[in-house]
Design a protein around this motif. Structure first.
Motif, short mmCIF file in Angstrom:
data_model
loop_
_atom_site.label_atom_id
_atom_site.label_comp_id
_atom_site.label_asym_id
_atom_site.label_seq_id
_atom_site.Cartn_x
_atom_site.Cartn_y
_atom_site.Cartn_z
N LEU A 1 0.82 -1.22 0.00
CA LEU A 1 0.00 0.00 0.00
C LEU A 1 0.85 1.27 0.00
O LEU A 1 0.33 2.37 0.23
N ASN A 2 2.15 1.13 -0.24
CA ASN A 2 3.09 2.28 -0.27
C ASN A 2 3.04 3.08 1.03
O ASN A 2 3.03 4.30 1.01
N CYS A 3 2.99 2.38 2.16
CA CYS A 3 2.94 3.01 3.48
C CYS A 3 4.05 2.43 4.35
O CYS A 3 4.81 1.57 3.92
N ASP A 4 4.11 2.91 5.58
CA ASP A 4 5.03 2.31 6.56
C ASP A 4 4.28 2.13 7.88
O ASP A 4 3.09 2.40 7.98
N GLU A 5 5.01 1.65 8.93
CA GLU A 5 4.37 1.34 10.21
C GLU A 5 3.76 2.55 10.89
O GLU A 5 2.86 2.43 11.71
N HIS A 6 4.26 3.73 10.55
CA HIS A 6 3.80 4.95 11.23
C HIS A 6 2.64 5.62 10.50
O HIS A 6 2.18 6.67 10.92
N SER A 7 2.17 5.03 9.43
CA SER A 7 1.06 5.61 8.67
C SER A 7 -0.24 5.52 9.46
O SER A 7 -0.48 4.54 10.15
N THR A 8 -1.05 6.54 9.34
CA THR A 8 -2.34 6.54 10.00
C THR A 8 -3.36 5.77 9.15
O THR A 8 -3.10 5.46 7.98
N VAL A 9 -4.50 5.50 9.73
CA VAL A 9 -5.56 4.79 9.02
C VAL A 9 -6.02 5.60 7.81
O VAL A 9 -6.28 5.05 6.73
N GLU A 10 -6.09 6.91 7.95
CA GLU A 10 -6.51 7.77 6.85
C GLU A 10 -5.52 7.69 5.69
O GLU A 10 -5.92 7.64 4.51
N GLN A 11 -4.21 7.68 6.00
CA GLN A 11 -3.21 7.57 4.94
C GLN A 11 -3.30 6.22 4.24
O GLN A 11 -3.19 6.14 3.02
N ILE A 12 -3.52 5.17 5.02
CA ILE A 12 -3.64 3.82 4.44
C ILE A 12 -4.86 3.75 3.52
O ILE A 12 -4.78 3.21 2.41
N GLN A 13 -5.98 4.32 3.96
CA GLN A 13 -7.19 4.29 3.14
C GLN A 13 -7.01 5.11 1.86
O GLN A 13 -7.49 4.72 0.79
N ALA A 14 -6.31 6.24 1.95
CA ALA A 14 -6.08 7.06 0.76
C ALA A 14 -5.21 6.31 -0.25
O ALA A 14 -5.50 6.32 -1.46
N GLU A 15 -4.16 5.67 0.21
CA GLU A 15 -3.30 4.89 -0.69
C GLU A 15 -4.07 3.72 -1.29
O GLU A 15 -3.90 3.38 -2.46
N TYR A 16 -4.92 3.09 -0.48
CA TYR A 16 -5.72 1.97 -0.97
C TYR A 16 -6.65 2.43 -2.10
O TYR A 16 -6.79 1.74 -3.11
N LYS A 17 -7.29 3.56 -1.92
CA LYS A 17 -8.23 4.04 -2.94
C LYS A 17 -7.55 4.28 -4.28
O LYS A 17 -8.08 3.94 -5.34
N VAL A 18 -6.35 4.85 -4.24
CA VAL A 18 -5.61 5.11 -5.47
C VAL A 18 -5.28 3.80 -6.18
O VAL A 18 -5.49 3.64 -7.38
#
Length: 171
Positions: free
Chosen positions: A22-39
């Motif tokens: 999901l192009n994230c790391d351990e410190h990503s928030t739920v909102e950041q994870i959801q935004a990357e998922y949507k893309v």
């Protein structure tokens, strides 16, 4: 290949790196994870890639990664597996964890309450259950089994009520 060889030579599958997927790391928030998922979901959605089995499989992996990382309990379990260094896949680890009873420990800690009652004057006796002194803990709790400090009398000379009950197997 034997079971031991498969454990020793285990390499983690890139499809189990949910953060990297999901192009994230351990410190990503739920909102950041959801935004990357949507893309990424728009890019690999089965409706946009009709007939492409690889895109459909990638979409399912992204969905699983998002569901795992957006749920706090599942994310804590995933992070525990990821940082453990255990040589098995995440799905196998989850199955084993459910089989063992959610602890991944085969020994149960001793949680038995102390037998000695709490006394009002904690400083009067070294046998107080309320004192946090590490020397008063049992050996199973990481302390000394017996406490010999500050004893001015011989072992059999102490005639306190608690000591007499202990000697007579009342406590």
């Amino acid at each position: 290949m034997s079971a031991v060889d498969s454990i020793i030579n285990f390499k983690r599958d890139p499809s189990e790196d949910f953060y990297g997927m999901l192009n994230c790391d351990e410190h990503s928030t739920v909102e950041q994870i959801q935004a990357e998922y949507k893309v990424l979901a728009l890019q690999y959605h089965p409706d946009k890639n009709s007939g492409d089995k690889d895109a459909e499989a990638k979409f399912q992996q992204l969905k699983e990664a998002k569901e795992t990382l957006c749920d706090p309990e599942k994310r804590a379990n995933y992070d525990k597996w990821r940082n453990s260094g255990i040589a098995m896949s995440y799905k196998n680890w989850l199955g084993m964890k459910e089989h063992v009873g959610q602890s991944m420990h085969w020994a149960t800690p001793k949680t038995k309450d102390r037998m000695l009652p709490e006394t009002a004057g904690a400083g009067t006796s070294c046998l107080s259950a309320a004192s946090p002194n590490p020397a008063h803990r049992r050996a199973s709790e990481g302390g000394a089994a017996l406490y010999y400090g500050n004893r001015k009398q011989e072992w059999g000379a102490d005639n306190s009520d608690v000591a007499n009950k202990f000697r007579n197997y009342e406590i």
